[in-house]
Design a protein around this motif. Structure first.
Motif, PDB file in Angstrom:
ATOM      1  N   LEU A  41       0.858  -0.993  -0.249  1.00 35.60           N
ATOM      2  CA  LEU A  41       0.170   0.488  -0.065  1.00 35.60           C
ATOM      3  C   LEU A  41       0.868   1.285   0.039  1.00 35.60           C
ATOM      4  CD1 LEU A  41      -2.581   1.489   0.027  1.00 35.60           C
ATOM      5  CD2 LEU A  41      -2.849   0.922   2.562  1.00 35.60           C
ATOM      6  N   ASN A  42       0.729   1.967  -0.854  1.00 36.32           N
ATOM      7  CA  ASN A  42       1.501   3.190  -0.866  1.00 36.32           C
ATOM      8  C   ASN A  42       0.514   4.532  -1.154  1.00 36.32           C
ATOM      9  OD1 ASN A  42       3.237   5.454  -1.279  1.00 36.32           O
ATOM     10  ND2 ASN A  42       3.767   4.891  -3.987  1.00 36.32           N
ATOM     11  N   LEU A  43       0.372   4.760   0.304  1.00 38.94           N
ATOM     12  CA  LEU A  43      -0.737   6.597   0.289  1.00 38.94           C
ATOM     13  C   LEU A  43       0.856   7.278   0.264  1.00 38.94           C
ATOM     14  CD1 LEU A  43      -2.603   5.322   2.734  1.00 38.94           C
ATOM     15  CD2 LEU A  43      -3.159   5.128   0.613  1.00 38.94           C
ATOM     16  N   SER A  44       2.220   7.263  -1.040  1.00 43.12           N
ATOM     17  CA  SER A  44       2.407   8.436  -0.325  1.00 43.12           C
ATOM     18  C   SER A  44       2.583   9.894  -1.391  1.00 43.12           C
ATOM     19  CB  SER A  44       4.119   8.336  -0.918  1.00 43.12           C
ATOM     20  OG  SER A  44       5.224   7.654  -0.270  1.00 43.12           O
ATOM     21  N   GLY A  45       1.872  10.963  -0.990  1.00 44.23           N
ATOM     22  CA  GLY A  45       2.399  12.476  -1.771  1.00 44.23           C
ATOM     23  C   GLY A  45       0.924  12.376  -0.946  1.00 44.23           C
ATOM     24  N   ASN A  46       0.609  12.588   0.568  1.00 47.71           N
ATOM     25  CA  ASN A  46      -1.244  12.835   0.489  1.00 47.71           C
ATOM     26  C   ASN A  46      -0.747  14.159   1.185  1.00 47.71           C
ATOM     27  OD1 ASN A  46      -3.317  11.803  -1.540  1.00 47.71           O
ATOM     28  ND2 ASN A  46      -1.769   9.332  -0.673  1.00 47.71           N
TER      29      ASN A  46
END
Length: 437
Positions: A41-46
């Protein structure tokens, strides 16, 4: 990149990986619909600052990236994620790392570029810990409990506030790649050498096509209009000036200069001055196009080990030539008071004849040139990195190696990687062994 609309429409059912960077301010509840399949799960850049307390419902989740968000604390809910092995929260605002936030199977932790002053003792109670990225924080010490992490191979603590390296750190049996530049404990680079380096005005350079980009900067092919001489094709590296996982790019530039001349280093022609945006940069010799990377970067699965193309094979002569050259350049760097910190196949360029160049000084650190227990221990960490590389070469030799020679090389490789740090050979002895073969 996946979209929130697709997720909400159920079009991503069964996905093992999900990448969402769409200005999220809250964790989308629909992610739990993937609980039976989601592994990465990649939620980077939020703009997230919290995760749901019931993250443990994602029972298959192995890897979580939440870099470039607004977290001020590593979420405690992660400690209940039974399958989670890799956690990445680079470039947030994290000041607190609760011990309860560390998952039991933690193998790889990235907390680069945050505001952390102290780490919990529970970090040393994670026996699978192999890779620890802490550059760009405010740490004054490391928890003593880390001495129990016997699988720990890579540590990045550059650009913190450490005043000393703890004695136990340099005795860890598996520690191989260490970066500690930019701390008060570090020996300073030779300022006279830095100041005496040739300066090259920006206006004397004509940039052409980009050759590559890394975490610390972009490399371009360029033409250097040398006064009173013919124009010279060169490579220009412009540094980004941002914190990387290894440390400060400007420190990397100093290490490149201080490394000096060696046939297995890319020659530095000079440092750039008068860039219109004040950007720092180096002019370097242009590497011939027949050189290529020996290996690829570590993967999410391999963690701290390089990935080689499945068809990579060497003759014994080529493999031994590479090994001898890398041992030679490592010995040279140690004489300059530098540990490379990232001695890996992916940082080696080579050609079919076995000519090779060691690059990427992003993890380099300075130590005293005088002989001491600490300097010898630091150098023998690098010997272990060489031992890992030698093992990778040996696995891929397809011709020209007798059983007797292979046995001697395997014995050397085992000596370089043995758990007693100070009993490993120095690079002088390594070179002699290789020459005898």
């Amino acid at each position: 990149m996946d979209t929130l609309a697709k997720l909400r429409a159920g079009l991503l059912a069964g996905s093992t990986r999900l990448d969402l960077a769409c200005g999220l301010t809250e964790f989308p509840a629909e992610i739990f619909d993937l609980a039976d399949s989601l592994e990465v799960l990649n939620l980077s850049g939020n703009t997230l600052s919290q995760l749901p307390h019931d993250m443990y419902r994602l029972t298959r989740l192995r890897v979580l990236f939440c870099s470039d968000n607004l977290f001020t604390e590593l979420p405690a809910c992660l400690g209940q994620c039974s399958s989670l092995t890799m956690v990445g929260f680079k470039a947030n605002r994290i000041a607190q790392v609760p011990g309860t936030a560390l998952p039991p199977l933690l193998r790889w932790l990235i907390l680069t570029d945050n505001c952390i002053r102290e780490l919990p003792k529970e970090l040393g109670q994670r026996p699978h810990l192999q890779k620890l990225m802490l550059a760009g924080n405010q740490l004054r010490h490391l928890p003593d409990s880390l001495q129990h992490c016997h699988r720990l191979e890579l540590i990045r603590v550059a650009a913190n506030q450490l005043t000393e390296l703890p004695e136990w750190l340099l005795t860890l049996p598996s520690l191989t790649w260490l970066a500690y530049a930019g701390n008060p404990l570090e020996t300073e680079a030779d300022s006279a050498l830095l100041e005496s380096t040739t300066v090259i005005p920006w206006k004397a350079l004509c940039l052409e096509q980009p050759l590559g980009e890394g975490a610390s900067g972009v490399i371009h092919r360029a033409t250097w209009a040398r006064p009173g001489s013919v124009d010279q094709p060169v490579a220009v590296k412009l540094y980004k000036g941002e914190m990387t996982s290894d440390g400060s790019p400007l420190h990397e530039m100093n290490a490149c200069i201080t490394a000096g001349l060696h046939p297995n280093l890319i020659q530095v022609e000079g440092r750039i001055v008068d860039h219109p945006q004040g950007q720092a940069g180096l002019v370097m010799a242009l590497v011939e196009p027949n050189f290529r990377n020996l290996a690829g970067l570590p993967s999410l699965v391999s963690c701290s080990r390089d990935v080689y193309a499945h068809d990579t094979r060497f003759s014994a002569g080529v493999a031994l030539r590479i090994a001898g050259a890398i041992a030679s350049v490592a010995k040279h760097l140690h004489r300059q008071g530098i540990t490379h910190g990232d001695l890996y196949g992916h940082n080696i360029l080579y050609n079919d004849q076995g000519d090779c160049l060691l690059g990427d000084f992003g993890a380099a650190s300075f130590h005293a040139k005088s002989d001491s227990v600490e300097s010898r221990a630091l150098q023998r960490l690098e010997v272990r990195a060489f031992g890992v590389l030698l093992g990778e070469l040996l696995e891929r030799i397809d011709s020209g190696l007798t059983e007797e020679r292979r046995g001697r090389l395997e014995e050397l490789q085992q000596r370089c990687c043995q758990p007693q740090v100070m009993e490993r050979p120095g690079f002088g002895e390594v070179m002699q062994e290789l020459q005898d073969l």
